[in-house]
Write an enzyme that holds these catalytic residues in place. Structure first.
Site, PDB file in Angstrom:
ATOM      1  N   ARG A 249     -20.002  -6.259   8.149  1.00  0.00           N
ATOM      2  CA  ARG A 249     -20.020  -5.058   8.621  1.00  0.00           C
ATOM      3  C   ARG A 249     -18.851  -5.075   9.862  1.00  0.00           C
ATOM      4  NH1 ARG A 249     -22.026  -3.309   4.869  1.00  0.00           N
ATOM      5  NH2 ARG A 249     -24.075  -2.356   4.470  1.00  0.00           N
ATOM      6  N   GLU A 278     -15.802   3.067   9.901  1.00  0.00           N
ATOM      7  CA  GLU A 278     -15.270   3.411   8.754  1.00  0.00           C
ATOM      8  C   GLU A 278     -15.320   4.970   8.105  1.00  0.00           C
ATOM      9  OE1 GLU A 278     -16.363  -0.373   6.645  1.00  0.00           O
ATOM     10  OE2 GLU A 278     -17.569   0.905   5.435  1.00  0.00           O
ATOM     11  N   HIS A 296     -13.763  -0.905   1.934  1.00  0.00           N
ATOM     12  CA  HIS A 296     -15.104  -1.213   1.685  1.00  0.00           C
ATOM     13  C   HIS A 296     -15.415  -1.113   0.260  1.00  0.00           C
ATOM     14  CE1 HIS A 296     -19.315  -1.088   3.620  1.00  0.00           C
ATOM     15  NE2 HIS A 296     -19.451  -2.023   2.302  1.00  0.00           N
ATOM     16  N   GLY A 298     -16.308  -4.146  -1.283  1.00  0.00           N
ATOM     17  CA  GLY A 298     -17.134  -5.459  -1.617  1.00  0.00           C
ATOM     18  C   GLY A 298     -17.939  -5.414  -2.854  1.00  0.00           C
TER      19      GLY A 298
END
Ligand code: 8YV
Length: 330
Positions: A249, A278, A296, A298
């Site tokens: 994070r 974000e 982001h 992931g």
């Protein structure tokens, strides 16, 4: 409907608010088994909109883009009984406020471990080997010849990797790093059993491992304790020319400190998949060539995003069948 049982739609299927546009297979299953209120336009809802849309829905399937703080939870209509989040992280939900209100909350552990660990390796390699700069150079048509000194990066193989947070994802990063002959160090509150540690070196105090961190991978949850953890003082403890990667994070990192260290060269590079606030990340990152940036992603594989949706639906199915949802966090 028996007293206390959730409201159901006309055909008996429970109404379910799905806050974001999810992969096709997930939406198809949600629409098959629930009176699903989908969001094909993928509008991002604030707390007030969420409260309005959740009317009549005993279940809501949210993502990390919905901030369910105490006020947003208080604003939810009474009929909401379960919040299933399409994420392993639950920092966007005030679990205390949810429990106090009798809301069940579930998450999606395990299924995104491998994809997120793969992404951490991508960041390690991309940041160390200046992959973003290389790609930009080629695309700009500015690669004129092979050059012995072009974009020299940091070697990954054989270096020391320190992992902050050695849960499922941290351990999966460690497994991958061993394939690069990296020496793995980690810090968690409690030492892992040997079968999980797999030869990695435990540090009770994470600051103790920082001087060893040729690479630091952040894999811990965002909590009051980890917010702002990687600050200027801790970066100063790291070796010169180290690389930081974050797939956890954004707010675990102090942006001012990280940006200063990338500018000064104290850190060779950073690989970042997550950001404070974000997608409105600190714009100073955009001008830093040694920041390898991803939006982001992931867990962003077809297999994983489907599995996350199915896992969230498994939890909802259990709840509506009167069973304990397997991934209950509140
Ligand atoms: C998710 C994540 O894909 O699961 C998490 O906690 O951060 C991501 O991998 C994303 O947040 C979707 O909700």
């Amino acid at each position: 409907m028996t007293p206390g049982s959730p409201p159901t739609g006309n055909d008996g299927r429970p109404p379910l608010l799905v806050t974001r546009h999810l992969p096709e297979a997930v939406e198809a299953r949600a629409a098959r088994d629930y009176d699903a209120r989908l969001n094909p336009q993928d509008v991002v809802h604030d707390g007030a909109a969420l409260a309005r849309l959740a009317r009549g829905c005993p279940g809501i399937l949210v993502t990390t883009s919905e901030r369910l703080d105490a006020a947003a939870i208080a604003a939810l209509p009474d009929e909401v009984r379960i919040v299933a989040t399409y994420s392993v992280g639950v920092d966007h939900i005030d679990l205390g406020a949810a429990s106090a209100r009798g809301l069940v909350v579930t998450n999606t552990p395990d299924v995104l471990t491998d994809a997120t660990a793969d992404a951490a390796m991508l960041l390690i390699l991309g940041a160390a080997r200046r992959a973003g700069e290389g790609e930009r150079l080629v695309r700009a048509g500015q690669w004129k010849s092979w050059t012995p000194t072009l974009l020299l990066g940091v070697q990954v193989t054989g270096k020391r990797l320190c992992i902050l947070g050695m849960g499922r994802i941290g351990q999966a990063v460690a497994r991958r790093a061993r394939g690069f002959d990296m020496e793995v160090h980690y810090s968690t509150r409690r030492r892992l059993p040997p079968e999980q540690e797999q030869g990695a070196t435990w540090h009770a105090d994470p600051e103790e491992m920082l001087p060893l961190a040729d690479f630091l991978s952040i894999n811990c949850p965002l909590t009051a304790e980890t917010r702002g953890w990687l600050d200027g003082r801790r970066i100063a403890l790291m070796p010169d020319g180290a690389v930081v990667v974050n797939t956890a994070r954004g707010p675990i990192v102090d942006d001012d400190a990280l940006i200063a260290a990338l500018r000064s060269g104290k850190l060779a590079a950073a690989g970042l998949d997550v950001f404070t606030n974000e997608p409105d990340l600190d714009p100073r990152y955009l001008d830093l060539p040694n920041a390898f940036l991803q939006p982001h992603l992931g867990s962003a594989t077809v297999e994983t995003r489907n599995a996350m949706g199915f896992r969230a639906l498994d939890n909802l199915d259990a709840f509506f069948a009167g069973r304990e949802p397997p991934d209950r966090v509140a």
